[in-house]
Design a protein around this motif. Sequence first.
Motif, PDB file in Angstrom:
ATOM      1  N   UNK A 115      12.936  -2.280   1.961  1.00  0.00           N
ATOM      2  CA  UNK A 115      13.245  -1.361   3.052  1.00  0.00           C
ATOM      3  C   UNK A 115      12.079  -1.212   4.019  1.00  0.00           C
ATOM      4  N   UNK A 116      10.853  -1.132   3.480  1.00  0.00           N
ATOM      5  CA  UNK A 116       9.673  -0.997   4.346  1.00  0.00           C
ATOM      6  C   UNK A 116       9.461  -2.243   5.189  1.00  0.00           C
ATOM      7  N   UNK A 117       9.594  -3.431   4.560  1.00  0.00           N
ATOM      8  CA  UNK A 117       9.389  -4.667   5.317  1.00  0.00           C
ATOM      9  C   UNK A 117      10.470  -4.851   6.374  1.00  0.00           C
ATOM     10  N   UNK A 154       0.822  -1.209   0.000  1.00  0.00           N
ATOM     11  CA  UNK A 154       0.000   0.000   0.000  1.00  0.00           C
ATOM     12  C   UNK A 154       0.853   1.255   0.000  1.00  0.00           C
ATOM     13  N   UNK A 155       1.949   1.235   0.765  1.00  0.00           N
ATOM     14  CA  UNK A 155       2.800   2.426   0.843  1.00  0.00           C
ATOM     15  C   UNK A 155       3.552   2.667  -0.445  1.00  0.00           C
ATOM     16  N   UNK A 156       3.826   1.623  -1.213  1.00  0.00           N
ATOM     17  CA  UNK A 156       4.537   1.801  -2.478  1.00  0.00           C
ATOM     18  C   UNK A 156       3.655   1.269  -3.593  1.00  0.00           C
ATOM     19  N   UNK A 157       2.682   2.056  -3.975  1.00  0.00           N
ATOM     20  CA  UNK A 157       1.755   1.669  -5.048  1.00  0.00           C
ATOM     21  C   UNK A 157       2.206   2.335  -6.336  1.00  0.00           C
ATOM     22  N   UNK A 158       3.256   1.795  -6.937  1.00  0.00           N
ATOM     23  CA  UNK A 158       3.804   2.393  -8.162  1.00  0.00           C
ATOM     24  C   UNK A 158       3.025   1.922  -9.381  1.00  0.00           C
ATOM     25  N   UNK A 176      12.046  -4.559  12.281  1.00  0.00           N
ATOM     26  CA  UNK A 176      13.103  -4.094  13.172  1.00  0.00           C
ATOM     27  C   UNK A 176      14.505  -4.398  12.672  1.00  0.00           C
ATOM     28  N   UNK A 177      14.660  -4.600  11.358  1.00  0.00           N
ATOM     29  CA  UNK A 177      15.967  -4.892  10.767  1.00  0.00           C
ATOM     30  C   UNK A 177      16.557  -3.633  10.146  1.00  0.00           C
ATOM     31  N   UNK A 178      17.741  -3.780   9.562  1.00  0.00           N
ATOM     32  CA  UNK A 178      18.436  -2.658   8.927  1.00  0.00           C
ATOM     33  C   UNK A 178      17.791  -2.393   7.565  1.00  0.00           C
ATOM     34  N   UNK A 179      16.985  -1.344   7.473  1.00  0.00           N
ATOM     35  CA  UNK A 179      16.276  -1.065   6.216  1.00  0.00           C
ATOM     36  C   UNK A 179      17.240  -0.646   5.111  1.00  0.00           C
ATOM     37  N   UNK A 180      18.331   0.056   5.458  1.00  0.00           N
ATOM     38  CA  UNK A 180      19.296   0.475   4.431  1.00  0.00           C
ATOM     39  C   UNK A 180      19.988  -0.729   3.818  1.00  0.00           C
ATOM     40  N   UNK A 181      20.354  -1.707   4.642  1.00  0.00           N
ATOM     41  CA  UNK A 181      20.968  -2.926   4.112  1.00  0.00           C
ATOM     42  C   UNK A 181      19.978  -3.698   3.247  1.00  0.00           C
ATOM     43  N   UNK A 182      18.717  -3.735   3.655  1.00  0.00           N
ATOM     44  CA  UNK A 182      17.704  -4.420   2.843  1.00  0.00           C
ATOM     45  C   UNK A 182      17.534  -3.740   1.491  1.00  0.00           C
ATOM     46  N   UNK A 183      17.540  -2.401   1.486  1.00  0.00           N
ATOM     47  CA  UNK A 183      17.423  -1.688   0.197  1.00  0.00           C
ATOM     48  C   UNK A 183      18.628  -1.961  -0.691  1.00  0.00           C
ATOM     49  N   UNK A 184      19.809  -2.049  -0.098  1.00  0.00           N
ATOM     50  CA  UNK A 184      21.005  -2.330  -0.900  1.00  0.00           C
ATOM     51  C   UNK A 184      20.926  -3.727  -1.509  1.00  0.00           C
ATOM     52  N   UNK A 185      20.498  -4.695  -0.708  1.00  0.00           N
ATOM     53  CA  UNK A 185      20.332  -6.060  -1.244  1.00  0.00           C
ATOM     54  C   UNK A 185      19.346  -6.072  -2.412  1.00  0.00           C
TER      55      UNK A 185
END
Length: 543
Positions: free
Chosen positions: A370-372, A221-225, A377-386
Amino acid sequence: MFLASIGLTAEIDFPSIGLAGLLALIVGVTVGHFFTKKKMSGIATQQENLGLVARQKAEEEAQEIRGRADQDANRIRKEAELRVKDEYFQKRDEFNRETEKMRTDLRDLERKLEKKEDNLEQRQTQIQKKERDLEKSQKKLAEKQEVLDKQSNDLEVTLTEQKKLLSQITGMSREDAEKLLMARVEEELSGEIGERIRKHEEGLKSITDQKSREILASAIQRYAAQHTAETTVSTVDIPSDDVKGRIIGREGRNIRTFEKVTGVDVIVDDTPGVVIVSAFDNIRRETARLALAKLIQDGRIHPTRIEEVVLETQQEMEKHINEIGRKAVVDADVGHVHEKLVHLLGRLKFRTSYSQNVLQHSLEVCHLSGMMAAELGLDSKLARRCALLHDIGKAADHEMEGGHPKIGAELAKRYGETNKDVLHAIIGHHDDITVDHIYTVIVAAADAISASRPGARRETLEKYVKRLEQLEAIACGFPGIEQAFAIQAGRELRVVANANQINDADSLRICREIAKSIEEQLDYPGEIKVTVVREQRFIEIAR
């Protein structure tokens, strides 16, 4: 007259006349010499007077010149003295200003040092106070520790005595009592424990299912592209239909040259005001579109100019790809990324997967991951990089062997990516290996969400693109072939042969072999026309 007077009064006596004449001559010469000498003496005197006047005049002029020279010298000396004084005063003022500035800086520095010294003294005082407090606390703790040790020893003695007394009363050892107690507890609580475990598992499963649904729904819902399917054609606007003839050129030489150097298919039909550029490779198509627009704007359309503009546009395209990659890194907010990986990200802008733009898909997966991760409670920046790098292998999957997860992991590791979570997410987001990293699971879930959006992908386009790539790969596999371009929606294959390695007879043979290989290796509708082009160019410059 003297002779005449003599002649008139007396008889002429020739001897006397001669003597008189001689005397007269002598007297005349003497008189003439006297007057001449006198005249010369006057002239000399006059010249001496003139010379004296000239010398006096020259001396006066010399004195006047010396006077003027002295005046000029005095004036120059005074001007020099004034300049020297001005410079001296300027230098002195500058020196005074610099000295005053240095003094001011020194005073500021002294004040800062004094302030720092005061702060250091205060800190030292505080540290000393804390040290004293710490010593007191340590003494108290030591005293308490001694009391606790003494109590613990007393308790152990009491427990030992009680255990001996209990053992004497029951007639059982400690081990036997523990076994008996545990057996009775297990017998009484086994049913209750099993029921509690079952309820706990069911509740935990319900909670985890509900939590996972909430996380996925919230991320979606937050990213409805929006998604737009990529196409294989581009249109170029033209000012008038007369330009179409110039694009085609005499006997079609311009359009043939353009299609050869760009690897696209230019469609010039009856559609007013536009020319269509068709190709399955988005980079080629965009390069051809920009180059054709430049040629139309420039007006000079001929084979040599076409090659120059296409080469220039290809260089500009490389810069544009790097800019796209940098923008994607900034949008994803993943920190520093190697320049080679940035370039590969830019190439993903012109790569599709089942008609879905791979770069847009990677960014969407990036934001969803990143949102998930933030919800968990994880590192959102690392998730976005992955997630941003999970499909990086698709930018070079036609250049290297293996699937895009393996290729992407190799490229990321080659260009300085050392994080194990990132490498594992790249190689394992399609379950090619055992998944034991939480970020890989998040990226796989976000990848599935992005791919399953309605209208995001079309399988037919992917198969179509793969068929065109296979066509080009088959042709490029023959020796002496430099380039191969699949055009006309895969109905024609144009092959450029090296004129120095292949002659006309070899070109005919290779053309037949390519057609035979296509028949054996590919399934396709209709017919495929194979054209082998062998060309030599000789260039000389007249100077």
